[in-house]
Design a protein around this motif. Structure first.
Motif, PDB file in Angstrom:
ATOM      1  N   TYR A  82      57.259  -1.028  53.214  1.00 21.73           N
ATOM      2  CA  TYR A  82      56.101  -0.312  53.728  1.00 21.73           C
ATOM      3  C   TYR A  82      56.028   1.069  53.096  1.00 21.73           C
ATOM      4  O   TYR A  82      57.019   1.799  53.034  1.00 21.73           O
ATOM      5  CB  TYR A  82      56.167  -0.186  55.251  1.00 21.73           C
TER       6      TYR A  82
ATOM      7  N   HIS B 133      58.583 -13.352  65.275  1.00 22.83           N
ATOM      8  CA  HIS B 133      58.831 -11.932  65.047  1.00 22.83           C
ATOM      9  C   HIS B 133      58.289 -11.128  66.217  1.00 22.83           C
ATOM     10  O   HIS B 133      57.195 -11.388  66.709  1.00 22.83           O
ATOM     11  CB  HIS B 133      58.151 -11.485  63.757  1.00 22.83           C
TER      12      HIS B 133
ATOM     13  N   PRO C 264      56.925  -7.562  67.104  1.00 20.03           N
ATOM     14  CA  PRO C 264      56.499  -6.287  66.505  1.00 20.03           C
ATOM     15  C   PRO C 264      57.017  -5.086  67.295  1.00 20.03           C
ATOM     16  O   PRO C 264      57.372  -5.189  68.469  1.00 20.03           O
ATOM     17  CB  PRO C 264      54.964  -6.365  66.571  1.00 20.03           C
TER      18      PRO C 264
ATOM     19  N   LYS D 123      55.962   2.729  59.868  1.00 19.84           N
ATOM     20  CA  LYS D 123      56.635   1.468  60.211  1.00 19.84           C
ATOM     21  C   LYS D 123      55.790   0.640  61.167  1.00 19.84           C
ATOM     22  O   LYS D 123      55.638  -0.565  60.999  1.00 19.84           O
ATOM     23  CB  LYS D 123      58.000   1.760  60.834  1.00 19.84           C
TER      24      LYS D 123
ATOM     25  N   GLU E  13      53.341  -2.525  59.760  1.00 19.36           N
ATOM     26  CA  GLU E  13      53.796  -3.813  60.297  1.00 19.36           C
ATOM     27  C   GLU E  13      52.634  -4.573  60.925  1.00 19.36           C
ATOM     28  O   GLU E  13      52.527  -5.800  60.775  1.00 19.36           O
ATOM     29  CB  GLU E  13      54.891  -3.592  61.331  1.00 19.36           C
TER      30      GLU E  13
ATOM     31  N   ASP F 236      50.746  -6.183  58.215  1.00 18.10           N
ATOM     32  CA  ASP F 236      51.584  -7.240  57.640  1.00 18.10           C
ATOM     33  C   ASP F 236      51.550  -8.493  58.524  1.00 18.10           C
ATOM     34  O   ASP F 236      51.354  -9.614  58.042  1.00 18.10           O
ATOM     35  CB  ASP F 236      53.006  -6.711  57.497  1.00 18.10           C
TER      36      ASP F 236
END
Length: 946
Positions: A332, A485, A487, A513, A517, A520
């Protein structure tokens, strides 16, 4: 509940629960994928027992399960060998740690962990703050390190021995009272945590020394006075090591807390959420036990979500394997200058798509300030562009100065505008409506009219199109479910409660971050969902009913509706006076004054003082006094419950509308800007929030009056267009009822016709009460109403109501056939469909017990209500083109109604064009056997127009 004297906080040591569960049970794996879940099973059993036993005088009012976040804490900075000797976790235990967090949330218990601090420190901080607030604390753990907290309203409970630990038990364990436990531990050290202490001195000797000298510092200062040479030498030579050891064992009561004490208040279990988690874990026995305790039916074991679609929807008839994109180590980047942004723009243009997300200061899109933008072009490669981060924290005296290292907002947005509006570049978002409104509100050199984001895809709507009825569609849940995942939680950056800050106060490095994210995750979900739309055969639904609605709703929300504050104020005052009159009447009927808004006091008046029948006490020991209870009592002729119902209705109108709507008036536009949720209902109906304008009651005079406050701007009129009995028309079509279809074609009063068919009475001169009964049955049948429900609605005996329903089905047998066929289809396929292809999943349709009836009624109603929702969506999507060029805006959608604001001289033209669109909205996708009819009206306010 504000945490204060009389409150009781339970702090559960989560790690202790996990290790006890792991060592107490044999290994267990989940059959579907082989994941070890033995510790999770034991952990869930322990939580279930805790919840079941939390009752009586010693019950907790507040509770949290506290976990260790990671192995590295501030103590490792004090002593790098701290806990260095601890063995590695067993391999089969590691993947179970995140599942225990999910289990805690599934039980609706606060789940807390903080990076850089041990669970013991978090427990200590909560215990200290609860004690300061005057409450009691019970720490559920056998950890000896926590015994230093015991005393002054804080005790421990050893869950393994079911033994309470107070000051005397601590004295028995350490030889000193709790306030000196730290001193004893500092001397004795701890081989498990690798705390060095004083070599050769154990607990007993340490206690003797502390009791003799009073405290550790005095002991070390007077060590030369100790007669025993060996002890004297150890204390003199290792004094600094001993002091360091005290810092290691002493708990930190100033640990930053992510949740306030008030937020730890015990909440009832959410049966649906808890059943789903236990079923997903495949804990069959525990699922049944928990279901029995909650009074619900255990869910039928289902295939994992990822195995959908059903076999008949996939080539070869075999469900696909679960698709999970790996979440590789991400890179990132922070975009701080024009050159870096230009490089990213080049990458976006080369790729042809980009996931985009905005960070702002508020969830209210109409008042939020844009803080930054995140971009992602491929999984694991994302960037964050900060443009409005400010110095300092979020306190009252924080600076408004922008942080260094940010591009000027105008320059950044001017560079991004061509990309965001480029028809050759697909923009991908999660809840794109929010981001589209944020960009549309930006004004600057080169983008004076805002930025229009087109074209776009929305992963939230993709999920909704595929999995409606199975789960929610927020990014965190989708990431967890489909990407495996979790977050970064926003609370970890902003905090919570009164101490929460806004995103512009978050340090840029931390913001990178979190924000990158998000982009992403969104791109990964899009890569997963896009091809699945075709596999599950909902591409048309997504492309024609979901995605095009985003821009339409965004424009409606930004337009808002004008609300007259003075009218609302007058109504509030009038409601308050009327409520006061009702309160006086209620007190007279009750034989004394009491708090009418208190269910507990009301129950005591109704069932203890007045001795009315039907009093039932709940788990809290208070009588149930819900609307259904009061309606039943009122139907039996009891006057006080009827007056309370009137009072409650006025109270709700005042608090929810005439008072609350004033707070929602935008300070600059003078309008109320509701927010529409496309995914708010499983059936496709659009939900309105902040404020909810769809639930303004229209059946009472007071409720209808609230619409008088919604007014047209000077020189304009409000125009309402409303589908007439659209769900009954759809029922006539899908159930193929000749009598109903003919009545709709001929324009006959459908309720009068139904009454004539059922009760063998002529249409001419029909008694209005007979028509009213037929109307209640017509609409009740759509929702699968029972004899009991109809009896309550009509206030007639249940047997008579059931006879009405039986007669109805006898006269219109096709309706029963439709219902039976729909339920059978749902049981076989796990979903039902609307006329337009929308799938509404029915995961509980094969369940037994209390949820069975609800699942059956929902399955019957979903194709009808869903088709009606699809039709008005189609109308809304076509409307902008139809009214283009007219001085008119579409403002609101309320179920089957659309509300417009239009110039006075264009009212008739608007009605003609809008009615044409609405009445033809089903075509050409579906040719209905009955006509769609739209009623229209207009006026200076909404009440006049409707």
């Amino acid at each position: 509940m504000t945490f204060s004297k009389g409150c009781h906080l339970h702090l559960i040591d989560g790690s202790a629960f996990i290790f006890r569960a792991y060592h107490a049970l044999p290994p267990l794996t989940r059959k579907s994928d082989g994941i070890p879940v033995g510790a999770v099973a034991g952990f869930c059993n322990m939580l279930f027992r805790y919840v079941a036993n939390n009752s009586g005088a010693d019950a907790a009012t507040h509770v949290a399960v506290i976990f260790d976040f990671s192995s590295k804490t501030f103590r490792n900075e004090i002593y790098d060998q701290y806990k260095a000797n601890r063995p590695e976790l067993p391999e089969d235990l590691k993947p179970q740690f995140p599942l225990t967090r999910e289990a805690t949330r599934a039980f609706n218990i606060a789940c807390i962990e903080t990076d850089g601090y041990e669970a013991d420190d978090i427990i200590a901080s909560y215990a200290c703050r609860a004690r300061e607030a005057g409450g009691r604390v019970t720490i559920i753990s056998s950890d000896k390190d926590l015994m230093q907290l015991v005393g002054d309203g804080v005790e421990m409970l050893d869950p393994m021995k079911n033994k309470r630990i107070g000051r005397d038990e601590v004295l028995e364990k350490f030889g000193v009272y709790p306030e000196r436990v730290v001193d004893v531990q500092a001397l004795a050290g701890d081989s498990v945590d690798n705390v060095p202490g004083a070599p050769g001195i154990g607990i007993k000797t340490a206690a003797l020394l502390i009791n003799e000298f009073g405290d550790l510092e005095t002991l070390l200062e007077r060590a030369s006075e100790i007669p025993q040479p060996k002890r004297r030498q150890v204390l003199l030579e290792h004094s600094e090591q001993i002091r360091m050891s005290k810092r290691l064992v002493e708990l930190d009561c100033d640990t930053p807390l992510t949740e306030t004490l008030d937020e730890l208040e015990i909440q009832p279990s959410d049966p649906e959420k808890l059943m789903h988690f236990l079923n997903l874990m495949e804990f069959r026995t525990l699922t049944k036990r928990v279901a029995d305790s909650l009074g619900v039916a255990p869910p039928v074991p289902v295939e994992p979500i990822a195995s959908l679609p059903h076999a008949e929807d996939t080539p070869g008839g075999t469900p696909p394997e679960p698709e999970r994109l790996p979440f590789d180590h991400a890179r990132y980047e922070c975009i701080r200058d024009a050159a870096t942004l230009a490089r990213w723009i080049d990458a976006i243009q080369a790729r042809g798509h980009v996931a985009v997300d905005t960070e702002t200061t508020s969830l209210d899109e109409m008042q939020a300030d844009l803080v930054g933008i995140s971009l992602c072009v491929e999984p694991g490669r994302a960037a964050y562009l900060p443009i409005c981060h400010r110095e300092g924290g979020g306190d009252l005296f924080a600076s408004d100065k922008l942080c260094d290292g940010q591009m000027p907002a105008e320059q950044a947005l001017a560079m991004l505008k061509p990309v965001l509006e480029d028809p050759a570049i697909l923009k991908i978002g999660q809840n794109m409506k929010y981001d589209a409104k944020i960009f549309a509100r930006q004004r600057g050199e080169g983008y004076a009219d805002g930025i229009v984001v087109e074209p776009y895809d929305d992963t939230m709507l993709m999920s909704y199109a595929m999995y409606s009825g199975l789960h929610n569609h927020g990014m965190d849940e989708l990431a967890d479910r489909y990407l495996g995942h979790t977050p970064i939680p926003i609370k970890s950056l902003l905090g919570s409660g009164k101490g929460a800050t806004t995103f512009d106060r978050v340090p840029i490095d931390e913001a990178v971050k979190y924000a990158a994210e998000d982009a992403d995750v969104t791109l990964r979900l899009w890569q997963l969902f896009k091809p699945k739309l075709h596999q599950v055969q909902v591409t048309t639904v997504y492309e024609t009913l979901e995605r095009p609605l985003v821009a339409v709703l965004a424009r409606m929300e930004m337009a808002g509706v004008l609300v007259d504050r003075d009218t609302l104020s007058r109504m509030s005052n009038a409601f308050a006076q009327k409520m006061a009159g009702l309160e006086a009447e209620i007190h007279e009927l009750a034989g004394g004054s009491f708090n009418v808004g208190s269910p507990k006091q009301l129950g005591e008046i109704l069932f203890d003082r007045l001795g009315l029948p039907g009093g039932v006490k709940g788990k809290t020991g208070a009588y149930a006094t819900g609307a259904d209870v009061l309606e039943d009592l009122a139907a039996e002729g009891a006057e006080l419950p009827a007056r309370v119902l009137d009072w409650r209705q006025l109270s709700k109108l005042k608090s929810t509308y005439t008072d609350a709507l004033q707070t929602h008036i935008h300070p600059e536009t003078g309008r109320v800007h509701t927010s529409y949720s496309i995914t708010g209902a499983n059936t496709g109906r659009i939900a309105s929030t902040d404020p909810n304008l769809q639930n303004i009651p229209v059946r009472t005079e007071e409720g209808r009056r609230i619409r008088e406050a919604f007014v047209a701007a000077p020189g304009k009129r409000l125009v309402s267009l409303d589908y007439s009995q659209i769900e009954l028309r759809i029922l006539a079509h899908v159930a193929d009822i000749p009598a109903l279809k003919e009545a709709f074609r001929e324009g006959i009063d459908i309720h009068a016709m139904t009454a004539s068919q059922m009760f063998n009475v002529p249409l001419e001169g029909m008694d209005p009460s007979v028509r009213r009964q037929a109307k209640a049955i017509n609409f009740g049948v759509i929702y699968g109403i029972s004899g009991f429900g109809l009896a309550r609605n009509l206030r007639i005996p249940r047997a008579e109501a059931q006879a009405f329903i039986d007669t109805y089905f006898a006269r219109f047998p096709g309706i029963r056939e439709y219902m039976d066929a729909t339920v059978a289809y749902a049981k076989e396929h796990g979903f039902v469909q609307t006329l337009f292809g929308r799938k509404i999943h029915t995961p509980e349709i094969n369940s037994r017990g209390p949820t069975a009836g609800f699942a059956r009624r929902a399955a019957i109603n979903a194709p009808i209500q869903g088709a009606a929702a699809d039709i008005i969506r189609r109308a809304m999507i076509r409307m902008p083109a139809a009214i283009e060029g007219l001085p008119a805006k579409m403002l609101l959608q309320v179920h089957d109604e659309l509300l417009f604001e239009v110039a006075e001289d264009a009212v008739d033209t608007l009605i003609t064009r809008a009615r044409e669109v609405m009445e033809a909205a089903a075509d050409p996708a579906v040719r209905l056997d009955v006509p769609l009819v739209v009623d229209a009206g207009h006026g200076m306010n909404w009440a006049e127009a409707h």
